[in-house]
Design a protein around this motif. Structure first.
Motif, PDB file in Angstrom:
ATOM      1  N   GLU A 213       0.834  -1.205   0.000  1.00 40.42           N
ATOM      2  CA  GLU A 213       0.000   0.000   0.000  1.00 40.42           C
ATOM      3  C   GLU A 213       0.867   1.252   0.000  1.00 40.42           C
ATOM      4  O   GLU A 213       0.560   2.228  -0.680  1.00 40.42           O
ATOM      5  N   PHE A 214       1.943   1.239   0.756  1.00 42.25           N
ATOM      6  CA  PHE A 214       2.881   2.377   0.762  1.00 42.25           C
ATOM      7  C   PHE A 214       3.469   2.587  -0.623  1.00 42.25           C
ATOM      8  O   PHE A 214       3.554   3.725  -1.109  1.00 42.25           O
ATOM      9  N   LYS A 216       2.244   1.674  -3.569  1.00 44.90           N
ATOM     10  CA  LYS A 216       1.224   2.111  -4.526  1.00 44.90           C
ATOM     11  C   LYS A 216       0.905   3.600  -4.397  1.00 44.90           C
ATOM     12  O   LYS A 216       0.485   4.233  -5.370  1.00 44.90           O
ATOM     13  N   LYS A 217       1.099   4.157  -3.208  1.00 47.56           N
ATOM     14  CA  LYS A 217       0.772   5.570  -2.972  1.00 47.56           C
ATOM     15  C   LYS A 217       1.861   6.522  -3.466  1.00 47.56           C
ATOM     16  O   LYS A 217       1.651   7.747  -3.458  1.00 47.56           O
ATOM     17  N   GLN A 218       3.003   5.999  -3.871  1.00 47.86           N
ATOM     18  CA  GLN A 218       4.082   6.876  -4.334  1.00 47.86           C
ATOM     19  C   GLN A 218       3.684   7.562  -5.637  1.00 47.86           C
ATOM     20  O   GLN A 218       3.101   6.946  -6.528  1.00 47.86           O
ATOM     21  N   ASP A 219       3.992   8.856  -5.736  1.00 45.66           N
ATOM     22  CA  ASP A 219       3.531   9.681  -6.850  1.00 45.66           C
ATOM     23  C   ASP A 219       3.922   9.133  -8.224  1.00 45.66           C
ATOM     24  O   ASP A 219       3.162   9.239  -9.182  1.00 45.66           O
ATOM     25  N   LYS A 421      -2.262  12.056  -9.989  1.00 45.30           N
ATOM     26  CA  LYS A 421      -1.676  12.013  -8.647  1.00 45.30           C
ATOM     27  C   LYS A 421      -0.734  13.181  -8.432  1.00 45.30           C
ATOM     28  O   LYS A 421      -0.603  13.700  -7.330  1.00 45.30           O
TER      29      LYS A 421
END
Length: 422
Positions: A213-214, A216-219, A421
């Motif tokens: 999850e961490f 996947k959240k990267q820009d 994003k």
């Protein structure tokens, strides 16, 4: 040194760790016999060295891309032989190159056969683990402990979770090199890193779910799902990640097991697999002081052990299996064959399998020193890893290219999502 003898590393003396260089010598006498040597000190201060004897051609030149070694650490035409054949002065040492900030520095030199090996020429090769512009960010967020590598540019880039080991320091080699090839990579160690407990008794998939999850959240990550890359014990962890967690589209399994090994596996506070255990009475000692542990793992297909088998047929993504046929840690080839058969029985075609004759356990990015034996953290002793150096080195070159092709093929990116994003 001789003022007329020249040692050149082409196209440059500075390159990435996984890039070959062409070693050439000029200015020798016609048909002169010389010894080429390479040496490097690892992060612990252990010296690794190699040497090979060559005969110059009629014009006084040697080209390792063309000319055979006559004797030494290897024989025959091996353009990068001086690198992969380097050995430590003491037995059972694995070359330690964990931190991506410092290059792997190798000193090449040319020596006369006579005159007590007088140095005729030398050159230093700086082999970097990160391409210029790759960012390195230590991660200590929630339960996650690791390092995030991000390529330069806007992206979008595929996201990859790199699993290394459960004990000791975090290795950044694969992650930093993959980032240099256009992947955003989060390299994590599940346990035994910094402030995490070392006397672990179980593995939790929740940790890896948090890491995904961490990532996947990267820009800059816009891949439709992430990839996972693993080696040895983390191979079975990767299988479970792919089988139980969503959004895993590509899993690289290198010399692992088909069952959950050593430690029970939990998810959402419930045990989902017991541990396939080992019988240390089956350790085979050798005269070298290192043991063979290939036969210590219990049979995962035995009725009493089947609960440890990972149900990889549940996985939605693709697998790349790679096994060294001479792996002496365990029978990786047999485990791979069992997984291929299992997927076929379930009508699955979501896999590629690679088998490497003469390759041992530690299949790493290419051009590092081959490791025949070192300390095994579970066994608590020196063990043989298997493999024949030349075949193992060739397998590393081939596999490293296949890994990148596999991840690019199965981790497609959505540019529109990335822009939103940002």
């Amino acid at each position: 040194m001789s003022s007329q003898v020249r040692l050149r590393l082409l196209p440059s003396a500075r390159c990435l760790f996984d890039e070959p260089v062409q070693v050439k010598v000029a200015g020798l006498r016609s048909r002169q016999v010389v010894t080429l040597r390479a040496g490097s000190t690892d992060e612990r201060g252990v010296l690794f060295r190699s040497s090979a004897t060559y005969r110059a051609d009629e014009t006084g030149e040697i080209d390792l891309d063309r000319d055979p070694s006559l004797s030494g650490s290897y024989v025959g035409v091996e353009p990068m032989g001086l690198l992969w054949s380097m050995k430590a002065d003491t037995l059972h040492q694995q070359f330690q190159k964990m931190n991506s900030l410092n290059p792997h520095v190798v000193k090449f030199s040319v020596h006369e056969e006579e005159s007590e090996g007088r140095i005729l020429a030398e050159e230093t090769n700086e082999r970097f683990l990160t391409r210029q512009g790759v960012s390195r960010l230590p991660v200590k967020e929630g339960n996650i402990r690791g390092v995030l590598f991000t390529p330069p540019g806007e992206g979008p880039f595929p996201g990859v979770l790199d699993l290394y080991t459960f004990r000791g320091r975090l290795s950044e080699k694969k992650a930093s090199l993959l980032a240099s090839q256009g992947f955003v990579v989060l390299s994590v160690v599940a346990y035994g890193y910094d402030d995490m407990p070392r006397n672990i008794k179980e593995v939790h998939l929740d940790y890896f779910e948090e890491a995904i999850e961490f990532l996947k959240k990267q820009d800059k990550v816009a891949s439709k799902g992430v990839g996972v890359i693993s080696l040895s014990k983390t191979g079975d962890v990767a299988l479970s990640i792919a089988s139980y967690l969503p959004d895993v589209k590509a899993t690289v399994w290198i010399n692992g097991c088909c069952a959950n090994t050593a430690l029970p596996l939990y998810y959402k506070k419930s045990q989902i697999h017991p541990a396939l255990m080992f019988d240390l009475s089956k350790v085979i000692p050798t005269d070298s002081g290192a043991s063979i542990v290939r036969y210590v793992m219990k049979n995962p297909l035995a009725e009493e052990n089947k609960a440890s088998l990972v149900p990889i047929e549940r996985a939605k993504g693709h697998f790349l299996f790679a096994a060294g046929e001479d792996d002496l840690n365990w029978d990786s080839k047999a485990y791979m064959d069992e997984m291929v058969a299992r997927l076929k029985r379930h009508g699955k075609e979501n896999f590629e399998s690679l088998s490497y004759p003469g390759a041992g356990h530690y299949l790493e990015p290419p051009y590092g020193p081959y490791c025949p034996s070192s300390h095994h953290w579970i066994v608590g002793a020196q063990v043989l890893w298997g493999g024949e150096p030349r075949s193992h080195a060739a397998a590393e070159v081939h596999l490293w290219k296949k890994i990148q092709e596999f991840l690019r093929t199965h981790l497609s990116c959505d540019a529109t999502r990335s822009k939103a994003k940002l």
